[in-house]
Design a protein around this motif. Structure first.
Motif, mmCIF file in Angstrom:
data_model
loop_
_atom_site.group_PDB
_atom_site.id
_atom_site.type_symbol
_atom_site.label_atom_id
_atom_site.label_comp_id
_atom_site.label_asym_id
_atom_site.label_seq_id
_atom_site.Cartn_x
_atom_site.Cartn_y
_atom_site.Cartn_z
ATOM 1 N N LYS A 147 -0.245 -25.012 -3.453
ATOM 2 C CA LYS A 147 0.929 -24.141 -3.619
ATOM 3 C C LYS A 147 2.222 -24.789 -3.124
ATOM 4 O O LYS A 147 3.297 -24.367 -3.493
ATOM 5 C CB LYS A 147 0.727 -22.826 -2.870
ATOM 6 N N PHE A 148 2.108 -25.811 -2.283
ATOM 7 C CA PHE A 148 3.286 -26.432 -1.680
ATOM 8 C C PHE A 148 3.631 -27.769 -2.319
ATOM 9 O O PHE A 148 4.609 -28.395 -1.952
ATOM 10 C CB PHE A 148 3.047 -26.623 -0.172
ATOM 11 N N ARG A 149 2.839 -28.180 -3.281
ATOM 12 C CA ARG A 149 2.997 -29.484 -3.920
ATOM 13 C C ARG A 149 3.968 -29.399 -5.099
ATOM 14 O O ARG A 149 3.937 -28.459 -5.878
ATOM 15 C CB ARG A 149 1.628 -29.954 -4.406
ATOM 16 N N GLN A 150 4.770 -30.429 -5.243
ATOM 17 C CA GLN A 150 5.642 -30.557 -6.411
ATOM 18 C C GLN A 150 4.812 -30.965 -7.616
ATOM 19 O O GLN A 150 3.963 -31.842 -7.514
ATOM 20 C CB GLN A 150 6.652 -31.688 -6.172
ATOM 21 N N GLN A 151 5.090 -30.353 -8.745
ATOM 22 C CA GLN A 151 4.454 -30.788 -9.978
ATOM 23 C C GLN A 151 5.221 -31.988 -10.518
ATOM 24 O O GLN A 151 6.447 -32.057 -10.385
ATOM 25 C CB GLN A 151 4.443 -29.653 -10.998
ATOM 26 N N PRO A 152 4.530 -32.937 -11.112
ATOM 27 C CA PRO A 152 5.204 -34.125 -11.647
ATOM 28 C C PRO A 152 6.245 -33.738 -12.702
ATOM 29 O O PRO A 152 6.063 -32.790 -13.463
ATOM 30 C CB PRO A 152 4.078 -34.928 -12.287
ATOM 31 N N SER A 153 7.329 -34.510 -12.725
ATOM 32 C CA SER A 153 8.410 -34.228 -13.669
ATOM 33 C C SER A 153 9.223 -35.502 -13.891
ATOM 34 O O SER A 153 9.334 -36.335 -12.985
ATOM 35 C CB SER A 153 9.301 -33.120 -13.092
ATOM 36 N N ASP A 154 9.813 -35.613 -15.076
ATOM 37 C CA ASP A 154 10.644 -36.775 -15.397
ATOM 38 C C ASP A 154 12.133 -36.527 -15.169
ATOM 39 O O ASP A 154 12.940 -37.416 -15.402
ATOM 40 C CB ASP A 154 10.435 -37.184 -16.864
ATOM 41 N N LEU A 156 7.376 -18.446 7.341
ATOM 42 C CA LEU A 156 7.753 -19.743 6.787
ATOM 43 C C LEU A 156 6.828 -20.242 5.679
ATOM 44 O O LEU A 156 7.306 -20.796 4.689
ATOM 45 C CB LEU A 156 7.896 -20.776 7.903
ATOM 46 N N LEU A 157 5.542 -20.056 5.803
ATOM 47 C CA LEU A 157 4.651 -20.499 4.719
ATOM 48 C C LEU A 157 4.831 -19.672 3.447
ATOM 49 O O LEU A 157 4.890 -20.250 2.354
ATOM 50 C CB LEU A 157 3.190 -20.515 5.170
ATOM 51 N N PRO A 158 4.961 -18.332 3.534
ATOM 52 C CA PRO A 158 5.258 -17.592 2.300
ATOM 53 C C PRO A 158 6.601 -18.001 1.675
ATOM 54 O O PRO A 158 6.721 -18.051 0.454
ATOM 55 C CB PRO A 158 5.284 -16.128 2.751
ATOM 56 N N ILE A 159 7.580 -18.321 2.511
ATOM 57 C CA ILE A 159 8.870 -18.788 1.992
ATOM 58 C C ILE A 159 8.691 -20.129 1.288
ATOM 59 O O ILE A 159 9.191 -20.337 0.176
ATOM 60 C CB ILE A 159 9.916 -18.877 3.128
ATOM 61 N N ALA A 160 7.969 -21.054 1.920
ATOM 62 C CA ALA A 160 7.737 -22.366 1.316
ATOM 63 C C ALA A 160 6.968 -22.242 -0.002
ATOM 64 O O ALA A 160 7.304 -22.890 -0.994
ATOM 65 C CB ALA A 160 6.984 -23.259 2.296
ATOM 66 N N GLU A 161 5.963 -21.380 -0.015
ATOM 67 C CA GLU A 161 5.193 -21.162 -1.235
ATOM 68 C C GLU A 161 6.079 -20.604 -2.350
ATOM 69 O O GLU A 161 6.031 -21.065 -3.497
ATOM 70 C CB GLU A 161 4.041 -20.200 -0.954
ATOM 71 N N GLY A 162 6.896 -19.620 -2.017
ATOM 72 C CA GLY A 162 7.803 -19.041 -3.013
ATOM 73 C C GLY A 162 8.814 -20.050 -3.527
ATOM 74 O O GLY A 162 9.140 -20.066 -4.722
#
Length: 187
Positions: A4-11, A65-71
């Motif tokens: 949930k905290f990971r960036q998805q790959p993008s160009d 903080l974790l719910p904020i980061a997830e959102g």
């Protein structure tokens, strides 16, 4: 869970507005999105904490903080699919980490810290404190702007992030930001 905290790959080029509260990040995010005809990622914490304040009259606490980061990451990952060549982010997890450490005596949840450092952006726009303070329900540290600015700058330096400091009025900040973003888009 950590997914949930990971960036998805993008160009696309990703740019983050970064700095203390009430330094013009949201205003500039909107301006840059209009300039580049793209979307911008709002600060999820504003909505989350305003709802909490309205319902409970409580401010941010460590368990928020974790719910904020997830959102925040859910918004960013969703909107990155709708962006043109550039995505403007009103904040990122590194900013959440800074606030966690500054407000909670140096503590940051290990998962938040991991992804705050791991997620990457092409450019950070560090907003200086030379704009007037505008208070609201959530902004509560007008006398700590200089200390917080220093903390934000030191964080970018510590993690070797590509950044430029924005000073001046709205027009000057926009011009400086566009100049640096345009260089990235030409690469």
């Amino acid at each position: 869970m950590e997914k949930k905290f990971r960036q998805q790959p993008s160009d696309i080029v990703k740019v983050v507005l970064f700095g203390p509260e009430s330094t013009g990040k949201t205003t500039l995010s909107e301006q840059l999105a209009r300039h580049y005809n793209t979307v911008w990622v709002p600060e999820y914490a504003r909505e989350y904490l305003q709802t909490k304040w309205n319902n409970e009259r409580k401010t941010c606490e460590p368990h928020d903080l974790l719910p904020i980061a997830e959102g925040q990451m859910k918004l960013e990952n969703s909107l990155s699919k709708k962006a043109t060549d550039v995505l403007i982010c009103d904040t990122d997890l590194l900013e959440t980490k800074v606030y966690s450490e500054a407000y909670y005596v140096g503590h940051c949840d290990p998962t938040l810290e991991k992804y705050a450092i791991k997620n990457t952006y092409h450019l950070y726009l560090l907003t200086y404190i030379d704009v007037p303070w505008i208070g609201d329900d959530l902004r509560d540290k007008p006398n700590e702007r200089e200390r917080m600015f220093t903390y934000f700058q030191e964080t970018l330096e510590k993690y070797q992030r590509n950044f430029v400091t924005l000073k001046g009025n709205k027009k000057e900040r926009l011009q400086t930001a566009v100049q640096h973003i345009d260089k990235l888009l030409k690469k």
